[in-house]
Design a protein around this motif. Structure first.
Motif, PDB file in Angstrom:
ATOM      1  N   ILE A  73       3.125  -1.715   2.856  1.00  0.00           N
ATOM      2  CA  ILE A  73       3.597  -1.284   1.027  1.00  0.00           C
ATOM      3  C   ILE A  73       3.163  -2.515   1.018  1.00  0.00           C
ATOM      4  N   ASN A  74       1.593  -2.617  -0.409  1.00  0.00           N
ATOM      5  CA  ASN A  74       1.559  -3.706  -1.477  1.00  0.00           C
ATOM      6  C   ASN A  74       2.842  -3.231  -2.351  1.00  0.00           C
ATOM      7  N   ASN A 167      -1.288   0.975  -2.717  1.00  0.00           N
ATOM      8  CA  ASN A 167      -1.243  -0.013  -1.551  1.00  0.00           C
ATOM      9  C   ASN A 167      -3.137  -0.471  -2.495  1.00  0.00           C
ATOM     10  N   LYS A 168      -3.356   0.342  -3.713  1.00  0.00           N
ATOM     11  CA  LYS A 168      -4.871  -0.698  -4.065  1.00  0.00           C
ATOM     12  C   LYS A 168      -5.477  -0.260  -5.435  1.00  0.00           C
TER      13      LYS A 168
END
Length: 212
Positions: A73-74, A167-168
């Motif tokens: 996970i970001n 995540n982006k």
């Protein structure tokens, strides 16, 4: 699509409890993905295309039938998301939630679906949010993972759509007057007349000089 400054995707059975006005989209923050689970979402064109690029390939090649697996996970984006959605924004109340077949007010349901490091996870959404807010750097993965039985079907769309987005890009509140989908055909017909697109519309975009 690159000629548009904003791209939006809606479920065709989405219920609008107020008329949809384009003024709701005039302050779309650049670089932020505005979503209400996978029922409705939009972003500036560059961010929208970045977030969804490759997602359909990932459904089969990365996520499908791996519901119990932990995916990285970001955490920077996750912390920004929680700040945007829960800390800096207050939703207006909506009456009569019983008319919805499903309703989503924010990303709470999505958060409940993810597999987390044991150092982060808690069944209480309040404690889970607190643990994420207090995270410094990357979480400790040495103690294993929790919540592996939630969204554990061949493919949980809400679970992996949220994971792909966060995540982006950081997530911001969805400002549309729509929090869910309606159950019966008559109401869906009435709802479709409140949006400035075809009843069969699943996506629309805004050009730089107004709606197309």
């Amino acid at each position: 699509l690159e000629s548009y400054d904003l791209i939006m995707k809606l479920r065709s059975d989405l219920f609008f409890h107020k008329p949809f006005r384009s003024s709701k989209l005039t302050h779309t923050p650049q670089g932020c993905f505005q979503m209400n689970s996978d029922h409705s979402f939009y972003a500036d064109t560059k961010t929208f295309l970045k977030v969804l690029d490759g997602f359909y390939d990932d459904i089969y090649n990365k996520y499908y039938d791996r519901g119990a697996k932990y995916f990285p996970i970001n955490w920077h984006n996750m912390k920004e998301t929680i700040k945007n959605v829960f800390d800096n924004y207050k939703m207006s109340p909506v009456r009569n939630l019983s008319r919805y077949r499903q309703h989503r007010r924010d990303i709470t349901m999505n958060l409940h679906f993810l597999v987390y490091p044991k150092a982060i996870y808690n069944k209480s959404i309040t404690i889970l949010l607190k643990n994420i807010r207090n995270l410094q750097g990357e979480p400790d993965l040495s103690h294993g993972f929790s919540n592996r039985d939630r969204g554990c079907i061949p493919f949980s769309a809400e679970k992996y759509f949220f994971l792909n987005v966060v995540n982006k890009a950081p997530i911001c509140p969805n400002k549309l007057p729509a929090i869910g989908i309606q159950g019966n055909h008559r109401d869906r017909q009435r709802v479709n007349r409140t949006i400035p697109c075809s009843p069969k519309m699943i996506s629309c975009a805004r050009k730089k000089k107004g709606f197309s």
